[in-house]
Design a protein around this motif. Structure first.
Motif, PDB file in Angstrom:
ATOM      1  N   THR A  33       0.829  -1.212   0.000  1.00  0.00           N
ATOM      2  CA  THR A  33       0.000   0.000   0.000  1.00  0.00           C
ATOM      3  C   THR A  33       0.858   1.255   0.000  1.00  0.00           C
ATOM      4  O   THR A  33       0.622   2.188  -0.778  1.00  0.00           O
ATOM      5  CB  THR A  33      -0.928   0.009   1.222  1.00  0.00           C
ATOM      6  N   ARG A  34       1.858   1.294   0.847  1.00  0.00           N
ATOM      7  CA  ARG A  34       2.727   2.483   0.922  1.00  0.00           C
ATOM      8  C   ARG A  34       3.469   2.694  -0.391  1.00  0.00           C
ATOM      9  O   ARG A  34       3.638   3.824  -0.854  1.00  0.00           O
ATOM     10  CB  ARG A  34       3.725   2.333   2.066  1.00  0.00           C
ATOM     11  N   GLU A  71       1.116   4.181  -2.986  1.00  0.00           N
ATOM     12  CA  GLU A  71       0.819   5.590  -2.705  1.00  0.00           C
ATOM     13  C   GLU A  71       1.971   6.504  -3.108  1.00  0.00           C
ATOM     14  O   GLU A  71       1.765   7.689  -3.382  1.00  0.00           O
ATOM     15  CB  GLU A  71       0.519   5.770  -1.220  1.00  0.00           C
ATOM     16  N   THR A  84       2.390   8.055  -7.529  1.00  0.00           N
ATOM     17  CA  THR A  84       1.829   9.203  -8.236  1.00  0.00           C
ATOM     18  C   THR A  84       2.471  10.550  -7.913  1.00  0.00           C
ATOM     19  O   THR A  84       2.537  11.411  -8.796  1.00  0.00           O
ATOM     20  CB  THR A  84       0.313   9.281  -8.007  1.00  0.00           C
ATOM     21  N   THR A  90      -1.337  10.027 -13.447  1.00  0.00           N
ATOM     22  CA  THR A  90      -1.579   9.280 -12.214  1.00  0.00           C
ATOM     23  C   THR A  90      -2.560   8.131 -12.431  1.00  0.00           C
ATOM     24  O   THR A  90      -2.379   7.038 -11.891  1.00  0.00           O
ATOM     25  CB  THR A  90      -2.106  10.216 -11.111  1.00  0.00           C
ATOM     26  N   MET A 103      -1.461   4.135 -12.063  1.00  0.00           N
ATOM     27  CA  MET A 103      -2.165   3.262 -11.134  1.00  0.00           C
ATOM     28  C   MET A 103      -2.917   2.151 -11.862  1.00  0.00           C
ATOM     29  O   MET A 103      -3.098   1.056 -11.316  1.00  0.00           O
ATOM     30  CB  MET A 103      -3.127   4.079 -10.273  1.00  0.00           C
ATOM     31  N   ILE A 146      -8.180   3.296  -0.546  1.00  0.00           N
ATOM     32  CA  ILE A 146      -7.148   4.120   0.062  1.00  0.00           C
ATOM     33  C   ILE A 146      -7.709   5.525   0.271  1.00  0.00           C
ATOM     34  O   ILE A 146      -8.053   6.206  -0.696  1.00  0.00           O
ATOM     35  CB  ILE A 146      -5.885   4.191  -0.833  1.00  0.00           C
ATOM     36  N   VAL A 169      -7.353   8.781   0.223  1.00  0.00           N
ATOM     37  CA  VAL A 169      -6.531   9.934  -0.129  1.00  0.00           C
ATOM     38  C   VAL A 169      -7.322  11.014  -0.867  1.00  0.00           C
ATOM     39  O   VAL A 169      -6.890  12.164  -0.931  1.00  0.00           O
ATOM     40  CB  VAL A 169      -5.312   9.511  -0.981  1.00  0.00           C
ATOM     41  N   HIS A 175      -8.362   5.749  -6.423  1.00  0.00           N
ATOM     42  CA  HIS A 175      -7.119   5.520  -5.677  1.00  0.00           C
ATOM     43  C   HIS A 175      -7.114   4.157  -4.975  1.00  0.00           C
ATOM     44  O   HIS A 175      -6.254   3.902  -4.128  1.00  0.00           O
ATOM     45  CB  HIS A 175      -6.920   6.623  -4.641  1.00  0.00           C
TER      46      HIS A 175
END
Length: 300
Positions: free
Chosen positions: A17-18, A21, A24, A186, A190, A218, A220, A266
């Motif tokens: 996950t990190r 993130e 992008t 982005t 993704m 996520i 965000v 996201h």
């Protein structure tokens, strides 16, 4: 051992996950830099002109210059995003492999990059960026012509088509170019991440029967989609679709879905291993027993 395997699996999910993130922001940084360079080049060319010098020949020369600068931006931006898409594919595949290995104790299939699928996405992204910049060139040139016909001086002209960067945001006509280019970059980066995750999960599933896929939201976005929040936690077999906003999607940003349901999404696709499959195998039980450790004490 079983707990350590479950813990390693959870840690790898968090790492996946990190990592996703972090993909992008790099795209936004690169596009801001490229567009700022294009902005400076166009404004510098305008600044070299004298007020009142905008005759038909000069306008034609300006048009050619603007077209050239924007075409250069399209090539460079496409190349930069293509590189990030390749990185996203590789990182996603590696993360899925690491997560599955952590949860199952090993991998039965070596990673393979689907270069054909990756090239299709890269080509599609380049086409989107090229179309965007051509449209921007037309709008900028139209603004110059309107300014000329309206008797605007150089300062007024620059004000109309300028795109100074203030606080990381674009103003003027470049606002559409910058924000749209970032959205394209982005979203497609993704999308590649999801494609790679889907590809690896499908490849690994026949050798790891307990493996499935999970939709992870996520948080965000400033205004998250309610339907994507509700989709969070959906678990499906590798070939089965998720149900999101009434649409069947194989993964986040699945192109078979509507633009409203896939653009600026996201969410992530991650491998899922159930608790039962994370329990110690007979071999692991024997090894634990050999060291005088009961399964109950491991879970307690």
């Amino acid at each position: 051992m079983a707990d350590s395997r479950a813990q390693a699996y959870a840690q790898q999910l968090d790492a996946l996950t990190r990592q996703a993130e972090a993909l992008t922001p790099e795209a936004r940084i690169r596009i801001v830099k490229l567009l700022d360079e294009a902005n400076r080049e166009i404004l510098a060319d305008l600044a070299r002109s004298k007020p009142g010098s905008y005759n038909a020949a000069r306008l034609q020369a300006l048009k050619a210059q603007i077209d050239r600068v924007m075409e250069q931006f399209a090539r460079q931006a496409s190349s930069q995003v293509s590189d990030l898409e390749r990185q996203a594919y590789q990182k996603a595949a590696q993360s899925v492999d690491a997560t599955v290995a952590a949860g199952t104790g090993g991998l039965m299939v070596q990673p393979v990059i689907d270069t054909a699928a990756l090239q299709v996405v890269q080509g599609y992204t380049a086409d989107l960026i090229t179309g965007l910049t051509r449209d921007a060139s037309s709008k900028i040139n139209a603004a110059i012509q309107r300014a000329y016909l309206g008797g605007a001086n150089l300062e007024q002209l620059v004000e109309q088509i300028g795109s100074t960067l203030e606080g990381g945001k674009f103003s003027g006509l470049f606002s559409q170019v910058g924000e749209r280019a970032m959205t394209i970059a982005t979203n497609e980066i993704m999308r590649v991440h999801s494609l790679a995750s889907m590809s690896r999960i499908k490849a690994l599933a026949p050798h790891h029967p307990g493996l499935s896929k999970l939709w992870r939201h996520i948080p965000v976005a400033r205004v998250p989609r309610i339907s994507h929040l509700l989709a969070d936690g959906q678990i499906r077999k590798p070939g089965e679709p998720f149900l999101v906003e009434g649409e069947e999607l194989q993964y986040p940003r699945d192109p078979s879905g509507s633009a409203e349901n896939t653009i600026n999404c996201h969410c992530l696709l991650v491998p899922h291993i159930g608790d039962d499959d994370l329990k110690p195998t007979d071999q692991e039980r024997q090894l634990l027993a050999h060291h005088g450790i009961s399964v109950e004490s491991v879970h307690g």
